[in-house]
Design an enzyme around this catalytic site. Structure first.
Site, PDB file in Angstrom:
ATOM      1  N   TYR A   2     -20.430 -24.682  11.533  1.00 48.98           N
ATOM      2  CA  TYR A   2     -21.716 -24.080  11.884  1.00 48.98           C
ATOM      3  C   TYR A   2     -22.384 -23.527  10.639  1.00 48.98           C
ATOM      4  O   TYR A   2     -21.734 -23.254   9.627  1.00 48.98           O
ATOM      5  CB  TYR A   2     -21.546 -22.978  12.935  1.00 48.98           C
ATOM      6  CG  TYR A   2     -20.870 -21.714  12.448  1.00 48.98           C
ATOM      7  CD1 TYR A   2     -21.609 -20.638  11.940  1.00 48.98           C
ATOM      8  CD2 TYR A   2     -19.488 -21.564  12.508  1.00 48.98           C
ATOM      9  CE1 TYR A   2     -20.990 -19.466  11.507  1.00 48.98           C
ATOM     10  CE2 TYR A   2     -18.860 -20.411  12.077  1.00 48.98           C
ATOM     11  CZ  TYR A   2     -19.616 -19.350  11.578  1.00 48.98           C
ATOM     12  OH  TYR A   2     -18.997 -18.193  11.136  1.00 48.98           O
ATOM     13  N   CYS A   3     -23.700 -23.379  10.695  1.00 44.25           N
ATOM     14  CA  CYS A   3     -24.458 -22.659   9.665  1.00 44.25           C
ATOM     15  C   CYS A   3     -25.378 -21.684  10.395  1.00 44.25           C
ATOM     16  O   CYS A   3     -25.062 -21.261  11.511  1.00 44.25           O
ATOM     17  CB  CYS A   3     -25.216 -23.624   8.743  1.00 44.25           C
ATOM     18  SG  CYS A   3     -26.434 -24.680   9.574  1.00 44.25           S
ATOM     19  N   TRP A   4     -26.477 -21.310   9.810  1.00 43.76           N
ATOM     20  CA  TRP A   4     -27.321 -20.279  10.434  1.00 43.76           C
ATOM     21  C   TRP A   4     -27.946 -20.768  11.745  1.00 43.76           C
ATOM     22  O   TRP A   4     -27.809 -20.147  12.798  1.00 43.76           O
ATOM     23  CB  TRP A   4     -28.400 -19.825   9.458  1.00 43.76           C
ATOM     24  CG  TRP A   4     -29.490 -18.986  10.053  1.00 43.76           C
ATOM     25  CD1 TRP A   4     -30.823 -19.205   9.968  1.00 43.76           C
ATOM     26  CD2 TRP A   4     -29.346 -17.786  10.840  1.00 43.76           C
ATOM     27  NE1 TRP A   4     -31.520 -18.233  10.648  1.00 43.76           N
ATOM     28  CE2 TRP A   4     -30.641 -17.346  11.188  1.00 43.76           C
ATOM     29  CE3 TRP A   4     -28.259 -17.049  11.280  1.00 43.76           C
ATOM     30  CZ2 TRP A   4     -30.884 -16.216  11.963  1.00 43.76           C
ATOM     31  CZ3 TRP A   4     -28.482 -15.906  12.060  1.00 43.76           C
ATOM     32  CH2 TRP A   4     -29.776 -15.503  12.379  1.00 43.76           C
TER      33      TRP A   4
ATOM     34  N   TYR B 182     -24.882 -20.178  14.029  1.00 46.43           N
ATOM     35  CA  TYR B 182     -24.516 -18.771  14.162  1.00 46.43           C
ATOM     36  C   TYR B 182     -25.566 -17.992  14.950  1.00 46.43           C
ATOM     37  O   TYR B 182     -25.233 -17.050  15.675  1.00 46.43           O
ATOM     38  CB  TYR B 182     -24.341 -18.129  12.775  1.00 46.43           C
ATOM     39  CG  TYR B 182     -24.049 -16.646  12.834  1.00 46.43           C
ATOM     40  CD1 TYR B 182     -22.816 -16.178  13.274  1.00 46.43           C
ATOM     41  CD2 TYR B 182     -25.019 -15.707  12.476  1.00 46.43           C
ATOM     42  CE1 TYR B 182     -22.550 -14.819  13.351  1.00 46.43           C
ATOM     43  CE2 TYR B 182     -24.757 -14.352  12.544  1.00 46.43           C
ATOM     44  CZ  TYR B 182     -23.529 -13.910  12.974  1.00 46.43           C
ATOM     45  OH  TYR B 182     -23.269 -12.559  13.063  1.00 46.43           O
TER      46      TYR B 182
END
Length: 276
Positions: A94-96, A123
């Site tokens: 995952y990232c932002w 996230y």
């Protein structure tokens, strides 16, 4: 092998079985993350600033090209670190927002034989859930009493007997007094504390009471979420009473083995409130 895009509901089912990799910068990760994640940044703190500035000044294309220019030379290092740490070659990433950084990480790991599950919405989706979760309504029972009455010990016994208990001080890495940080891990950020609290609340049954210790709004530097704290204030309070000698004995037992220099420093901090 193609990646699998998963929802937050899918994530809850998979997280205990599969390693979790956060593709955000080390600064974003340090501020808050999904508990149990490993940080493998696609862009470092400095690189993220450069790409973000370019995005604002010249647009998405220029920023994307700059991002690949910066991270490209590290592709093999990212792959090698992932292979070393996760020999099972399976991960949730995952990232932002679940966008380019996690897509790039997913692509890199697929190239070396990983099975990848990418969290849809990243996230931000998780954080929206935890923010809302800690502000729902819960049937709390609050355990109170002066320092030295053994509230934390009693909460532990309640949990062992099958009661639902959330250890707020344990989540905050602080015992709530001037001496509370001694011997504890560094405190989480306020945001990360909410994540940890939401994780606990997610697995509780909201139809039966949940025990918590009576706390002020702040536990060290951590702040209890507003709605949750309001519920604590308005919930039934069970006050524990012990004699002064019993309290002294408990305090000596709990704090007496801590480093003397740190105890002295903690006593001196009381000077602001109690005077010389």
């Amino acid at each position: 092998m193609a990646e699998q895009l998963i929802s937050l509901n899918d994530f809850w089912k998979l997280r205990k079985q599969i390693p979790l990799i956060d593709a955000r910068s080390e600064g974003e990760f340090a501020q808050s993350q999904i508990p149990g994640s490993f940080n493998l940044p696609i862009l470092t703190n400095e690189e993220r600033v450069k790409v973000g500035t370019l995005y604002k000044e010249k647009g998405a294309l220029e920023a994307t090209l700059k991002g690949f220019e910066l991270v490209g030379p590290r592709f093999h290092q990212i792959q090698k670190e992932a292979l070393d740490r996760f020999p099972g070659r399976k991960a949730i990433v995952y990232c932002w927002r679940g966008g380019m950084r996690s897509q790039i990480l997913s692509w890199l790991l697929l190239m070396v034989g990983f099975e990848i599950f990418r969290l849809k919405g990243g996230y931000k989706t998780y954080r929206t859930y935890t923010f809302e979760k800690v502000r729902e309504t819960y049937p709390l029972l609050v355990l109170g009493g002066k320092t030295g009455t053994g509230k934390t010990v009693l909460l532990k016994k309640l949990k062992e007997s099958g009661e639902q208990v959330i250890d707020l001080e344990g989540l905050a890495h602080h015992k709530g007094s001037s001496f509370g940080s001694i011997g504890q891990l560094p405190q989480p950020s306020v945001e990360q504390f909410e994540n940890l609290l939401a994780e606990e609340l997610r697995i509780t049954d909201s139809s039966i009471p949940i025990w918590v210790e009576n706390e002020s709004r702040k536990i060290g530097r951590v702040i209890i979420p507003d709605r949750f704290y309001e519920q604590m204030i308005n919930s039934p309070l069970l006050e524990i009473h012990k004699t002064e000698n019993e309290r002294i004995e408990h305090i000596a037992e709990e704090y007496g083995q801590l480093p003397e220099s740190e105890l002295i420093a903690a006593v001196k901090r009381l000077q602001k409130r109690l005077g010389d």
